[in-house]
Design a protein around this motif. Structure first.
Motif, PDB file in Angstrom:
ATOM      1  N   LEU A  50       0.825  -1.206   0.000  1.00  0.00           N
ATOM      2  CA  LEU A  50       0.000   0.000   0.000  1.00  0.00           C
ATOM      3  C   LEU A  50       0.859   1.255   0.000  1.00  0.00           C
ATOM      4  CD1 LEU A  50      -2.872   1.300   0.495  1.00  0.00           C
ATOM      5  CD2 LEU A  50      -2.423   1.005   2.936  1.00  0.00           C
ATOM      6  N   ASP A  51       0.754   2.034  -1.089  1.00  0.00           N
ATOM      7  CA  ASP A  51       1.431   3.325  -1.129  1.00  0.00           C
ATOM      8  C   ASP A  51       0.645   4.287  -0.246  1.00  0.00           C
ATOM      9  OD1 ASP A  51       3.148   5.357  -1.901  1.00  0.00           O
ATOM     10  OD2 ASP A  51       1.863   5.939  -3.577  1.00  0.00           O
ATOM     11  N   LEU A  52       1.361   5.095   0.535  1.00  0.00           N
ATOM     12  CA  LEU A  52       0.630   6.000   1.427  1.00  0.00           C
ATOM     13  C   LEU A  52       0.173   7.265   0.709  1.00  0.00           C
ATOM     14  CD1 LEU A  52       2.395   5.865   4.905  1.00  0.00           C
ATOM     15  CD2 LEU A  52       0.423   4.585   4.062  1.00  0.00           C
ATOM     16  N   MET A  53       0.945   7.689  -0.307  1.00  0.00           N
ATOM     17  CA  MET A  53       0.600   8.927  -1.001  1.00  0.00           C
ATOM     18  C   MET A  53      -0.316   8.643  -2.180  1.00  0.00           C
ATOM     19  SD  MET A  53       4.478   9.804  -0.703  1.00  0.00           S
ATOM     20  CE  MET A  53       4.583   8.027  -0.644  1.00  0.00           C
ATOM     21  N   LEU A  54      -1.587   8.691  -1.884  1.00  0.00           N
ATOM     22  CA  LEU A  54      -2.583   8.423  -2.912  1.00  0.00           C
ATOM     23  C   LEU A  54      -3.512   9.630  -3.001  1.00  0.00           C
ATOM     24  CD1 LEU A  54      -3.573   4.835  -1.725  1.00  0.00           C
ATOM     25  CD2 LEU A  54      -2.289   5.342  -3.807  1.00  0.00           C
ATOM     26  N   PRO A  55      -4.015   9.911  -4.191  1.00  0.00           N
ATOM     27  CA  PRO A  55      -4.988  11.004  -4.305  1.00  0.00           C
ATOM     28  C   PRO A  55      -6.313  10.593  -3.662  1.00  0.00           C
ATOM     29  CG  PRO A  55      -4.750   9.865  -6.401  1.00  0.00           C
ATOM     30  CD  PRO A  55      -3.770   9.240  -5.461  1.00  0.00           C
ATOM     31  N   GLY A  56      -7.047  11.532  -3.174  1.00  0.00           N
ATOM     32  CA  GLY A  56      -8.339  11.222  -2.544  1.00  0.00           C
ATOM     33  C   GLY A  56      -8.116  10.585  -1.190  1.00  0.00           C
ATOM     34  N   ARG A  57      -8.662   9.403  -1.029  1.00  0.00           N
ATOM     35  CA  ARG A  57      -8.523   8.684   0.237  1.00  0.00           C
ATOM     36  C   ARG A  57      -7.095   8.159   0.349  1.00  0.00           C
ATOM     37  NH1 ARG A  57     -13.197   4.273   1.219  1.00  0.00           N
ATOM     38  NH2 ARG A  57     -13.069   4.130   3.467  1.00  0.00           N
ATOM     39  N   ASP A  58      -6.289   8.652   1.273  1.00  0.00           N
ATOM     40  CA  ASP A  58      -4.878   8.246   1.298  1.00  0.00           C
ATOM     41  C   ASP A  58      -4.684   6.883   1.967  1.00  0.00           C
ATOM     42  OD1 ASP A  58      -4.711   8.523   4.051  1.00  0.00           O
ATOM     43  OD2 ASP A  58      -3.741  10.484   3.976  1.00  0.00           O
ATOM     44  N   GLY A  59      -3.427   6.401   1.890  1.00  0.00           N
ATOM     45  CA  GLY A  59      -3.123   5.057   2.361  1.00  0.00           C
ATOM     46  C   GLY A  59      -3.477   4.812   3.822  1.00  0.00           C
ATOM     47  N   ILE A  60      -3.174   5.811   4.663  1.00  0.00           N
ATOM     48  CA  ILE A  60      -3.445   5.658   6.098  1.00  0.00           C
ATOM     49  C   ILE A  60      -4.936   5.468   6.351  1.00  0.00           C
ATOM     50  CG2 ILE A  60      -3.414   6.882   8.317  1.00  0.00           C
ATOM     51  CD1 ILE A  60      -0.657   5.969   7.634  1.00  0.00           C
ATOM     52  N   GLU A  61      -5.719   6.277   5.626  1.00  0.00           N
ATOM     53  CA  GLU A  61      -7.175   6.188   5.777  1.00  0.00           C
ATOM     54  C   GLU A  61      -7.680   4.804   5.362  1.00  0.00           C
ATOM     55  OE1 GLU A  61      -8.637   9.899   3.892  1.00  0.00           O
ATOM     56  OE2 GLU A  61     -10.604   8.988   4.341  1.00  0.00           O
ATOM     57  N   VAL A  62      -7.162   4.339   4.238  1.00  0.00           N
ATOM     58  CA  VAL A  62      -7.567   3.023   3.731  1.00  0.00           C
ATOM     59  C   VAL A  62      -7.204   1.947   4.749  1.00  0.00           C
ATOM     60  CG1 VAL A  62      -7.131   1.281   1.937  1.00  0.00           C
ATOM     61  CG2 VAL A  62      -7.317   3.698   1.304  1.00  0.00           C
ATOM     62  N   LEU A  63      -5.966   2.009   5.237  1.00  0.00           N
ATOM     63  CA  LEU A  63      -5.465   1.009   6.179  1.00  0.00           C
ATOM     64  C   LEU A  63      -6.271   1.012   7.481  1.00  0.00           C
ATOM     65  CD1 LEU A  63      -3.295  -1.047   6.944  1.00  0.00           C
ATOM     66  CD2 LEU A  63      -1.806   0.854   7.597  1.00  0.00           C
ATOM     67  N   THR A  64      -6.482   2.199   8.022  1.00  0.00           N
ATOM     68  CA  THR A  64      -7.225   2.306   9.284  1.00  0.00           C
ATOM     69  C   THR A  64      -8.611   1.686   9.148  1.00  0.00           C
ATOM     70  OG1 THR A  64      -6.074   4.386   9.619  1.00  0.00           O
ATOM     71  CG2 THR A  64      -7.910   3.943  11.086  1.00  0.00           C
ATOM     72  N   THR A  65      -9.282   2.019   8.051  1.00  0.00           N
ATOM     73  CA  THR A  65     -10.646   1.504   7.856  1.00  0.00           C
ATOM     74  C   THR A  65     -10.638  -0.010   7.685  1.00  0.00           C
ATOM     75  OG1 THR A  65     -11.013   3.543   6.655  1.00  0.00           O
ATOM     76  CG2 THR A  65     -12.803   1.951   6.618  1.00  0.00           C
ATOM     77  N   LEU A  66      -9.677  -0.519   6.906  1.00  0.00           N
ATOM     78  CA  LEU A  66      -9.616  -1.969   6.687  1.00  0.00           C
ATOM     79  C   LEU A  66      -9.375  -2.710   7.995  1.00  0.00           C
ATOM     80  CD1 LEU A  66      -7.559  -2.228   3.374  1.00  0.00           C
ATOM     81  CD2 LEU A  66      -9.966  -2.831   3.703  1.00  0.00           C
ATOM     82  N   ARG A  67      -8.449  -2.205   8.798  1.00  0.00           N
ATOM     83  CA  ARG A  67      -8.151  -2.863  10.079  1.00  0.00           C
ATOM     84  C   ARG A  67      -9.345  -2.787  11.018  1.00  0.00           C
ATOM     85  NH1 ARG A  67      -4.623  -5.905   8.178  1.00  0.00           N
ATOM     86  NH2 ARG A  67      -2.413  -5.456   8.355  1.00  0.00           N
ATOM     87  N   ARG A  68     -10.009  -1.640  11.008  1.00  0.00           N
ATOM     88  CA  ARG A  68     -11.163  -1.476  11.884  1.00  0.00           C
ATOM     89  C   ARG A  68     -12.253  -2.485  11.510  1.00  0.00           C
ATOM     90  NH1 ARG A  68     -11.784   4.350  12.120  1.00  0.00           N
ATOM     91  NH2 ARG A  68     -13.087   4.088  10.296  1.00  0.00           N
ATOM     92  N   ARG A  69     -12.299  -2.815  10.229  1.00  0.00           N
ATOM     93  CA  ARG A  69     -13.313  -3.785   9.796  1.00  0.00           C
ATOM     94  C   ARG A  69     -12.832  -5.225   9.912  1.00  0.00           C
ATOM     95  NH1 ARG A  69     -16.825  -1.189   4.974  1.00  0.00           N
ATOM     96  NH2 ARG A  69     -17.125   0.842   5.956  1.00  0.00           N
ATOM     97  N   GLY A  70     -11.651  -5.410  10.501  1.00  0.00           N
ATOM     98  CA  GLY A  70     -11.224  -6.772  10.822  1.00  0.00           C
ATOM     99  C   GLY A  70     -10.328  -7.449   9.788  1.00  0.00           C
ATOM    100  N   LEU A  71      -9.896  -6.720   8.760  1.00  0.00           N
ATOM    101  CA  LEU A  71      -9.003  -7.339   7.772  1.00  0.00           C
ATOM    102  C   LEU A  71      -7.659  -7.668   8.422  1.00  0.00           C
ATOM    103  CD1 LEU A  71      -8.888  -7.673   4.425  1.00  0.00           C
ATOM    104  CD2 LEU A  71      -7.036  -6.042   4.785  1.00  0.00           C
ATOM    105  N   GLN A  72      -7.214  -8.928   8.280  1.00  0.00           N
ATOM    106  CA  GLN A  72      -5.978  -9.343   8.945  1.00  0.00           C
ATOM    107  C   GLN A  72      -4.824  -9.591   7.994  1.00  0.00           C
ATOM    108  OE1 GLN A  72      -6.755 -12.511  11.683  1.00  0.00           O
ATOM    109  NE2 GLN A  72      -8.156 -11.272  12.890  1.00  0.00           N
ATOM    110  N   THR A  73      -5.079  -9.371   6.703  1.00  0.00           N
ATOM    111  CA  THR A  73      -4.037  -9.584   5.696  1.00  0.00           C
ATOM    112  C   THR A  73      -2.820  -8.715   6.016  1.00  0.00           C
ATOM    113  OG1 THR A  73      -5.870  -9.786   4.160  1.00  0.00           O
ATOM    114  CG2 THR A  73      -3.686  -9.599   3.182  1.00  0.00           C
ATOM    115  N   PRO A  74      -1.589  -9.274   5.898  1.00  0.00           N
ATOM    116  CA  PRO A  74      -0.405  -8.429   6.130  1.00  0.00           C
ATOM    117  C   PRO A  74      -0.349  -7.255   5.145  1.00  0.00           C
ATOM    118  CG  PRO A  74       0.232 -10.728   5.724  1.00  0.00           C
ATOM    119  CD  PRO A  74      -1.245 -10.662   5.596  1.00  0.00           C
ATOM    120  N   VAL A  75       0.032  -6.099   5.659  1.00  0.00           N
ATOM    121  CA  VAL A  75       0.119  -4.900   4.820  1.00  0.00           C
ATOM    122  C   VAL A  75       1.528  -4.313   4.913  1.00  0.00           C
ATOM    123  CG1 VAL A  75      -0.727  -2.536   4.480  1.00  0.00           C
ATOM    124  CG2 VAL A  75      -2.347  -4.360   5.065  1.00  0.00           C
ATOM    125  N   LEU A  76       2.132  -4.123   3.738  1.00  0.00           N
ATOM    126  CA  LEU A  76       3.442  -3.465   3.639  1.00  0.00           C
ATOM    127  C   LEU A  76       3.205  -2.087   3.062  1.00  0.00           C
ATOM    128  CD1 LEU A  76       6.646  -3.688   3.515  1.00  0.00           C
ATOM    129  CD2 LEU A  76       6.319  -4.456   1.180  1.00  0.00           C
TER     130      LEU A  76
END
Ligand code: CA
Length: 227
Positions: A50-76
């Motif tokens: 996951l690149d952190l510098m993304l237009p619109g919804r950035d990487g951190i936002e994506v990651l936080t939401t995915l983890r909050r929803r229980g995704l356990q896949t490793p993320v680099l």
């Protein structure tokens, strides 16, 4: 192994895809945070880059939401050279590792391999029955606080019984799958019985609850308590 790459820069995304495919990974590219979020939700991946510098919804936002929803896949996460805060924020948000751009491709591969190994270690490479535990990576076997010293054959035998716990294991199955004898030309029944007896001594002798049981005339079963 399937990898989701979330990266908006076409050139970088394409280079990652080609490089990873050359290593026999299956790669899906997402070019925005929204798209990455959608794929991570809709499909199953073994790893997300996951690149952190993304237009619109950035990487951190994506990651936080995915983890909050229980995704356990490793993320680099991939982060810019001097954005130290991003790195910290990324790890705090649930990333498993990070790599600073620009990076050398072999380094990325090494990190990916390490994360995939770690993922598997947690899930599959440990077998348990009651207080008996087998670590398939370190090949350490313990019962309670006691370390059991097994021969290579005893280890294989116990691994097989653990993988089939609560199921009846016949001598035919052991001949075929542990001793790898395709035919019953040389009956191994006595050999198997001797190994089972030795294994049982190591696993059960000092413990009140027996795990390895003989089912007369049929075979063996590993379970807590009498079959
Ligand atoms: Ca970017």
């Amino acid at each position: 192994m399937r990898i989701l790459v979330v990266e908006d820069e076409t050139k970088v995304a394409q280079a990652l895809k080609e490089g990873l495919e050359a290593e026999h990974y299956e790669v899906v590219i997402a070019k925005t945070g929204e798209e990455g979020f959608f794929y991570a939700h809709a499909e199953v991946f073994d790893l997300v880059v996951l690149d952190l510098m993304l237009p619109g919804r950035d990487g951190i936002e994506v990651l936080t939401t995915l983890r909050r929803r229980g995704l356990q896949t490793p993320v680099l996460i991939l982060t810019a050279k001097d954005a130290i805060e991003d790195r910290v924020l990324g790890l705090d948000s649930g990333a498993d590792d990070y790599l600073i751009k620009p990076f050398a491709f072999p380094e990325l591969l090494a990190r990916i391999r390490a994360l995939l190994r770690r993922g598997r270690t947690d899930q599959v490479l440990r077998l348990k029955a009651g207080d008996l535990e087998m670590d398939l990576v370190t090949r350490k076997v313990t019962r309670g606080h006691q370390v059991l010293n097994l021969t290579a054959r005893e280890f294989e035998l116990l691994e097989y019984l653990l993988r089939h716990q609560n199921q009846l294991v016949s001598r035919e199955m052991l001949t075929r799958d542990v001793w790898k004898e395709p035919s019953r030309a040389t009956p191994l029944d006595n050999v198997i019985d001797v190994h089972i007896a030795r294994l049982r001594k190591k696993v059960d002798q000092d413990f009140a609850i027996k795990l390895i049981h003989t089912v007369r005339g049929v075979g063996f079963i590993l379970r807590e308590g009498e079959p």
